[in-house]
Design a protein around this motif. Structure first.
Motif, short mmCIF file in Angstrom:
data_model
loop_
_atom_site.label_atom_id
_atom_site.label_comp_id
_atom_site.label_asym_id
_atom_site.label_seq_id
_atom_site.Cartn_x
_atom_site.Cartn_y
_atom_site.Cartn_z
N LEU A 4 0.84 -1.21 0.00
CA LEU A 4 0.00 0.00 0.00
C LEU A 4 0.87 1.25 0.00
CD1 LEU A 4 -2.77 -1.06 2.56
CD2 LEU A 4 -3.09 -0.70 0.10
N LEU A 34 2.03 1.88 -3.50
CA LEU A 34 0.92 2.37 -4.32
C LEU A 34 0.58 3.81 -3.96
CD1 LEU A 34 -1.27 1.78 -6.45
CD2 LEU A 34 -2.72 0.91 -4.60
N GLU A 35 0.65 4.13 -2.67
CA GLU A 35 0.31 5.49 -2.24
C GLU A 35 1.27 6.51 -2.89
OE1 GLU A 35 0.07 6.17 1.99
OE2 GLU A 35 -0.80 8.16 1.66
N PHE A 69 -5.38 8.94 -0.38
CA PHE A 69 -5.19 7.54 -0.73
C PHE A 69 -6.17 6.61 -0.04
CE2 PHE A 69 -2.84 3.49 -0.02
CZ PHE A 69 -2.80 3.10 -1.34
N LEU A 94 -11.46 3.68 1.83
CA LEU A 94 -10.87 4.29 0.63
C LEU A 94 -11.99 4.88 -0.23
CD1 LEU A 94 -11.28 2.16 -2.03
CD2 LEU A 94 -9.82 0.80 -0.55
N LYS A 124 -9.55 9.38 -6.11
CA LYS A 124 -8.57 9.80 -5.08
C LYS A 124 -8.39 11.30 -4.97
CE LYS A 124 -7.68 5.45 -4.52
NZ LYS A 124 -8.55 4.76 -3.54
N HIS A 173 -5.66 2.42 -9.81
CA HIS A 173 -5.26 2.59 -8.40
C HIS A 173 -6.20 1.83 -7.47
CE1 HIS A 173 -2.58 5.54 -9.87
NE2 HIS A 173 -3.45 6.52 -9.99
N GLN A 212 -5.44 -1.30 -5.14
CA GLN A 212 -5.62 -1.12 -3.69
C GLN A 212 -6.49 -2.25 -3.13
OE1 GLN A 212 -7.31 2.71 -2.85
NE2 GLN A 212 -6.28 2.89 -0.86
#
Ligand code: URA
Length: 200
Positions: free
Chosen positions: A7, A10-11, A31, A84, A88, A108, A112
């Motif tokens: 994570l 990815l963030e 995020f 989430l 985003k 994304h 996630q």
């Protein structure tokens, strides 16, 4: 790699994303947050003004209501759940994200979810429902019924912001959340307890 590490990577990508126009007008991307090992995930629509300022999901008025809903479920955003958004970055004037913005964010969002790999997902409102299930889905028809798909259990319900506008809908949402508690006890923790909905 742990969920937390994946994570984190990815963030970093999300924070510098320029996949759509919202990348130019956001203050910062939001995020998501919670327990990276959570088996239960809540999906909202997109950041509002306060989320854009703080870089955290659901920290405005709707977020305060979401925290109360979690508390009634015997849960906390950093313990049993991860929160989430489908999109985003904050859309201007809090408008609903456009379909091409949802598409731009999809890589994304899919990644996630793949990292988190939850057993149960609550879809908060129409944007989250359509992002996952398809544009033909309607929240008024879908809410309250489990969708079993891709090895997960998905529960659509109304968005907390909609509850602030229509408090009478809270009753239906509590019915939906009780079904989520039932499923959580069945799949994740048979001992999960909350005074508001004691175990049978
Ligand atoms: N509404 C959402 O859908 N997400 C947030 O993060 C805040 C409000």
């Amino acid at each position: 790699m742990t969920h937390e590490e994946a994570l984190g990577d990815l963030e970093l990508a999300v924070l510098r994303c320029q996949n759509c126009r919202l990348g130019n007008i956001r203050r910062q991307a939001v995020f998501g947050e919670g327990n990276p090992e959570a088996r239960l995930v809540f999906i909202g629509e997109g950041p509002g003004a306060e989320e854009d300022r703080q870089g955290r999901p659901f920290v405005g008025a709707a977020g305060q209501l979401l925290d109360k809903m979690l508390s009634a479920m015997g849960m906390h955003r950093f313990q049993q759940v991860y929160i989430l958004n489908a999109v985003k970055c904050r859309p201007p004037n809090n408008r609903t994200p456009l379909p091409d913005e949802v598409e731009a964010c999809r890589p994304h969002f899919d990644r996630q979810l793949a990292i988190l790999d939850p057993a149960i997902v609550v879809l908060l409102g129409s944007t989250a429902l359509k992002a996952v299930m398809g544009s033909e889905w309607r929240i008024t028809r879908a809410r309250g019924q489990w969708i079993e798909q891709d090895g997960r259990w998905w529960m659509p319900t109304y968005h907390p912001a909609a509850l602030l506008r229509n408090p009478a809908w809270k009753r239906d949402v509590w019915l939906d959340l009780k079904r989520v508690i039932d499923k959580y006890r069945e799949l994740v923790d048979p001992n999960h307890d909350t005074p508001h909905y004691p175990r049978p």
